[in-house]
Design a protein around this motif. Structure first.
Motif, PDB file in Angstrom:
ATOM      1  N   GLY A 187      -3.815 -16.387   7.666  1.00 58.33           N
ATOM      2  CA  GLY A 187      -4.781 -15.303   7.586  1.00 58.33           C
ATOM      3  C   GLY A 187      -4.246 -14.076   6.890  1.00 58.33           C
ATOM      4  N   GLU A 188      -3.221 -14.249   6.049  1.00 58.85           N
ATOM      5  CA  GLU A 188      -2.629 -13.122   5.329  1.00 58.85           C
ATOM      6  C   GLU A 188      -3.354 -12.889   4.009  1.00 58.85           C
ATOM      7  N   ALA A 189      -2.972 -11.843   3.307  1.00 58.83           N
ATOM      8  CA  ALA A 189      -3.604 -11.498   2.028  1.00 58.83           C
ATOM      9  C   ALA A 189      -3.363 -12.606   1.008  1.00 58.83           C
ATOM     10  N   THR A 190      -4.363 -12.845   0.180  1.00 61.27           N
ATOM     11  CA  THR A 190      -4.265 -13.854  -0.876  1.00 61.27           C
ATOM     12  C   THR A 190      -4.323 -13.177  -2.242  1.00 61.27           C
ATOM     13  N   ASP A 191      -3.755 -13.848  -3.240  1.00 61.28           N
ATOM     14  CA  ASP A 191      -3.858 -13.376  -4.618  1.00 61.28           C
ATOM     15  C   ASP A 191      -3.821 -14.594  -5.534  1.00 61.28           C
ATOM     16  N   HIS A 192      -3.599 -14.372  -6.829  1.00 63.38           N
ATOM     17  CA  HIS A 192      -3.662 -15.461  -7.805  1.00 63.38           C
ATOM     18  C   HIS A 192      -2.662 -16.573  -7.498  1.00 63.38           C
ATOM     19  N   ARG A 193      -1.580 -16.252  -6.803  1.00 63.98           N
ATOM     20  CA  ARG A 193      -0.574 -17.271  -6.479  1.00 63.98           C
ATOM     21  C   ARG A 193      -1.082 -18.248  -5.417  1.00 63.98           C
ATOM     22  N   THR A 194      -2.103 -17.820  -4.670  1.00 67.95           N
ATOM     23  CA  THR A 194      -2.734 -18.720  -3.713  1.00 67.95           C
ATOM     24  C   THR A 194      -3.381 -19.892  -4.437  1.00 67.95           C
ATOM     25  N   ASP A 195      -4.043 -19.608  -5.560  1.00 65.81           N
ATOM     26  CA  ASP A 195      -4.671 -20.672  -6.350  1.00 65.81           C
ATOM     27  C   ASP A 195      -3.625 -21.550  -7.024  1.00 65.81           C
ATOM     28  N   LEU A 196      -2.466 -20.977  -7.361  1.00 63.14           N
ATOM     29  CA  LEU A 196      -1.404 -21.787  -7.956  1.00 63.14           C
ATOM     30  C   LEU A 196      -0.908 -22.830  -6.956  1.00 63.14           C
ATOM     31  N   TYR A 197      -0.879 -22.468  -5.679  1.00 66.96           N
ATOM     32  CA  TYR A 197      -0.503 -23.430  -4.640  1.00 66.96           C
ATOM     33  C   TYR A 197      -1.498 -24.592  -4.617  1.00 66.96           C
ATOM     34  N   GLY A 198      -2.799 -24.270  -4.635  1.00 67.32           N
ATOM     35  CA  GLY A 198      -3.814 -25.324  -4.657  1.00 67.32           C
ATOM     36  C   GLY A 198      -3.697 -26.201  -5.893  1.00 67.32           C
ATOM     37  N   LEU A 199      -3.359 -25.588  -7.029  1.00 64.89           N
ATOM     38  CA  LEU A 199      -3.155 -26.370  -8.248  1.00 64.89           C
ATOM     39  C   LEU A 199      -1.948 -27.291  -8.088  1.00 64.89           C
ATOM     40  N   GLY A 200      -0.885 -26.799  -7.457  1.00 66.17           N
ATOM     41  CA  GLY A 200       0.288 -27.641  -7.225  1.00 66.17           C
ATOM     42  C   GLY A 200      -0.053 -28.843  -6.372  1.00 66.17           C
ATOM     43  N   GLY A 201      -0.848 -28.625  -5.325  1.00 68.09           N
ATOM     44  CA  GLY A 201      -1.262 -29.747  -4.488  1.00 68.09           C
ATOM     45  C   GLY A 201      -2.123 -30.737  -5.246  1.00 68.09           C
ATOM     46  N   THR A 202      -2.982 -30.220  -6.115  1.00 69.75           N
ATOM     47  CA  THR A 202      -3.844 -31.091  -6.922  1.00 69.75           C
ATOM     48  C   THR A 202      -3.016 -31.923  -7.897  1.00 69.75           C
ATOM     49  N   LEU A 203      -2.040 -31.297  -8.559  1.00 70.07           N
ATOM     50  CA  LEU A 203      -1.174 -32.035  -9.484  1.00 70.07           C
ATOM     51  C   LEU A 203      -0.378 -33.109  -8.750  1.00 70.07           C
ATOM     52  N   PHE A 204       0.115 -32.772  -7.564  1.00 68.67           N
ATOM     53  CA  PHE A 204       0.848 -33.757  -6.760  1.00 68.67           C
ATOM     54  C   PHE A 204      -0.038 -34.967  -6.485  1.00 68.67           C
ATOM     55  N   ASP A 205      -1.273 -34.720  -6.121  1.00 64.54           N
ATOM     56  CA  ASP A 205      -2.232 -35.788  -5.829  1.00 64.54           C
ATOM     57  C   ASP A 205      -2.472 -36.656  -7.065  1.00 64.54           C
ATOM     58  N   LEU A 206      -2.666 -36.016  -8.216  1.00 64.60           N
ATOM     59  CA  LEU A 206      -2.932 -36.768  -9.442  1.00 64.60           C
ATOM     60  C   LEU A 206      -1.724 -37.603  -9.861  1.00 64.60           C
ATOM     61  N   LEU A 207      -0.531 -37.091  -9.603  1.00 69.06           N
ATOM     62  CA  LEU A 207       0.695 -37.784 -10.017  1.00 69.06           C
ATOM     63  C   LEU A 207       1.062 -38.945  -9.098  1.00 69.06           C
ATOM     64  N   THR A 208       0.724 -38.822  -7.823  1.00 70.72           N
ATOM     65  CA  THR A 208       1.212 -39.796  -6.845  1.00 70.72           C
ATOM     66  C   THR A 208       0.111 -40.605  -6.174  1.00 70.72           C
ATOM     67  N   GLY A 209      -1.133 -40.143  -6.278  1.00 66.19           N
ATOM     68  CA  GLY A 209      -2.226 -40.827  -5.602  1.00 66.19           C
ATOM     69  C   GLY A 209      -2.335 -40.494  -4.128  1.00 66.19           C
ATOM     70  N   ARG A 210      -1.633 -39.465  -3.694  1.00 62.27           N
ATOM     71  CA  ARG A 210      -1.696 -39.064  -2.296  1.00 62.27           C
ATOM     72  C   ARG A 210      -1.569 -37.547  -2.187  1.00 62.27           C
ATOM     73  N   ALA A 211      -2.038 -37.003  -1.072  1.00 63.39           N
ATOM     74  CA  ALA A 211      -1.959 -35.560  -0.850  1.00 63.39           C
ATOM     75  C   ALA A 211      -0.506 -35.139  -0.649  1.00 63.39           C
ATOM     76  N   PRO A 212      -0.166 -33.901  -1.004  1.00 60.93           N
ATOM     77  CA  PRO A 212       1.223 -33.456  -0.858  1.00 60.93           C
ATOM     78  C   PRO A 212       1.681 -33.380   0.590  1.00 60.93           C
ATOM     79  N   PHE A 213       0.752 -33.032   1.492  1.00 58.82           N
ATOM     80  CA  PHE A 213       1.055 -32.966   2.914  1.00 58.82           C
ATOM     81  C   PHE A 213       0.007 -33.798   3.638  1.00 58.82           C
ATOM     82  N   ASP A 214       0.463 -34.755   4.412  1.00 60.84           N
ATOM     83  CA  ASP A 214      -0.479 -35.659   5.047  1.00 60.84           C
ATOM     84  C   ASP A 214       0.053 -36.052   6.420  1.00 60.84           C
ATOM     85  N   GLY A 215      -0.742 -35.757   7.450  1.00 65.32           N
ATOM     86  CA  GLY A 215      -0.361 -36.123   8.797  1.00 65.32           C
ATOM     87  C   GLY A 215      -1.476 -36.873   9.483  1.00 65.32           C
TER      88      GLY A 215
END
Length: 432
Positions: A187-215
């Motif tokens: 619940g902290e402040a967000t900025d453009h780097r927040t979207d970069l995190y989401g992009l990193g997770g998306t790239l991980f998914d595209l590269l591996t076929g799975r989510a970066p964090f999965d429980g």
């Protein structure tokens, strides 16, 4: 809503909705006035209240404000039986989440291409202070031309603008577990780097076929995100280039300050890897597409890949190192004409400030000439190299290593021994 309903006497919805979500319904429709297919999103009648209506309208305004070809166009905003709706551009494509489910991990050039396109949207968003806050595979579509569309600005915020102040719904998660950044979770402040995190997770998914964090549960997934080091896709797919593996690892950093500083930095890292993506049958068209043809020409215009872009030719404060890096990135990405233009620009700058005989002037002109070879313009490259050879002989003499090296380059481009003899005759005799 039932199939065949007419909105405003203009938009006729299809027989069945395309999707339902927490906010409402998504329907295919026909704009009878302009005779084109569109998409209509309506607020869910069961959840209709003033707060939801305000949030829905805000999403439409934010989407419309972000003017970018990778963001669906907003055509209209209205109300039907007390339910607000927005009319959007219809996208003929597939969500990345569905694409990975069907195809498995994507080829590296496609991952880089998709990531670079999303980065360009985030560059535009940062310029107006907008943070999407829900970048994930299901919110990105790949259309039949290979172009990306970023969807669903329902969680977006725009800083320092009261019209787009943060609006939440009771009990609603501000993001998607596994892709939302740790600062969102806390619940902290967000900025453009927040979207970069989401992009990193998306790239991980595209590269591996799975989510970066999965429980097994949401709680265990969140614990992995918050307590464990960010994953490396290369551990699951060893052929991933080290630079791409490092980029994704850094994008998923726990602290925002440990991620790349901007989307332009991410774009610059991905663009050189996006060259010659292989066909994706049934997803991306295998024929020359109008959008592809258009984009290919636009792509020859040198992109501004950082906020403090190099000045126009003739300005004294040209950043030579950064502009040279730009040219190399363009060349690596297959944008040879644009790279040549940048190298000529550098040569002119160095000639004005260091003199025509400075070695860097020769080097940049040589690079500019050779950039025409992969374009099939060998004769043009040879003409420019011959002129450059004359200048180098005049300045350094016929036996200088740089002159001999240039002669060898001309020899490789020339056809047969006659080409080499002509090069030597024209170069060593001053072109006479």
């Amino acid at each position: 809503m039932v199939g065949g309903t007419s909105l405003k006497g203009r938009y006729v919805v299809g027989r069945y909705p395309l999707a339902h979500n927490g906010m409402g319904e998504v329907w295919p429709a026909r704009d009878t006035l302009l005779d084109r297919a569109v998409i209509v999103k309506l607020v869910n009648a069961a959840m209709l209240d003033a707060e939801l209506v305000r949030r829905f309208r805000r999403e439409a305004l934010l989407t419309a404000r972000l003017d970018h070809p990778a963001v669906p166009a907003v055509y209209d905003l209205g109300e039907h039986d007390g339910r607000p709706y927005v009319v959007l551009q219809k996208i003929n494509g597939v969500a990345l989440s569905d694409l990975v489910a069907e195809q498995g991990p994507l080829p590296i050039p496609w991952v880089a291409s998709i990531g670079a396109q999303v980065s360009s949207v985030l560059i535009a968003a940062a310029q107006i202070g907008l943070v999407h806050r829900d970048i994930k595979p299901s919110n990105v579509m790949l259309d039949h031309s290979g172009a990306v569309k970023v969807l669903d600005f329902g969680l977006a915020v725009m800083h320092d603008d009261e019209r787009y102040s943060r609006i939440t719904l009771t009990g609603q998660s501000l993001g998607t577990v596994g892709y939302m950044a740790p600062e969102q979770i806390l619940g902290e402040a967000t900025d453009h780097r927040t979207d970069l995190y989401g992009l990193g997770g998306t790239l991980f998914d595209l590269l591996t076929g799975r989510a970066p964090f999965d429980g097994i549960t949401t709680t265990t997934t969140l614990r992995h995100q918050m307590d464990e080091p960010p994953p490396r896709p290369g551990h699951l797919r060893p052929e991933i280039p080290a630079a791409l593996d490092d980029l994704v690892h850094t994008l998923l950093a726990r602290r925002p300050q440990d991620r790349p500083s901007s989307a332009t930095e991410v774009y610059a890292a991905l663009a050189p890897l996006a060259h010659n993506p292989p066909p994706i049958p049934g997803v991306v068209t295998d024929r020359t597409d109008a959008v592809q043809a258009y984009a290919a020409i636009i792509g020859r215009v040198p992109p501004t890949i950082r906020a403090d872009a190099p000045p126009l030719p003739g300005q004294a404060n040209l950043d030579v190192e950064q502009t040279a890096k730009q040219a190399e990135l363009l060349h690596a990405a297959g944008e040879y004409r644009a790279a040549a233009r940048q190298w000529r620009r550098l040569a002119e700058h160095q000639a004005r400030h260091r003199g025509e005989e400075d070695p860097s002037v020769f080097d940049f002109r040589r690079r500019a000439a050779l950039a025409h070879v992969p374009l099939g313009e060998r004769d043009r490259a040879l003409r420019q190299l011959h002129v450059l050879l004359q200048d180098r002989v005049r300045v350094d003499g016929p036996e200088h290593p740089a002159v001999l090296d240039l002669l060898h380059q001309i020899e490789r481009l020339s056809t047969g021994q006659s080409g080499l003899r002509e090069s030597r005759r024209r170069g060593l005799n001053g072109g006479h």
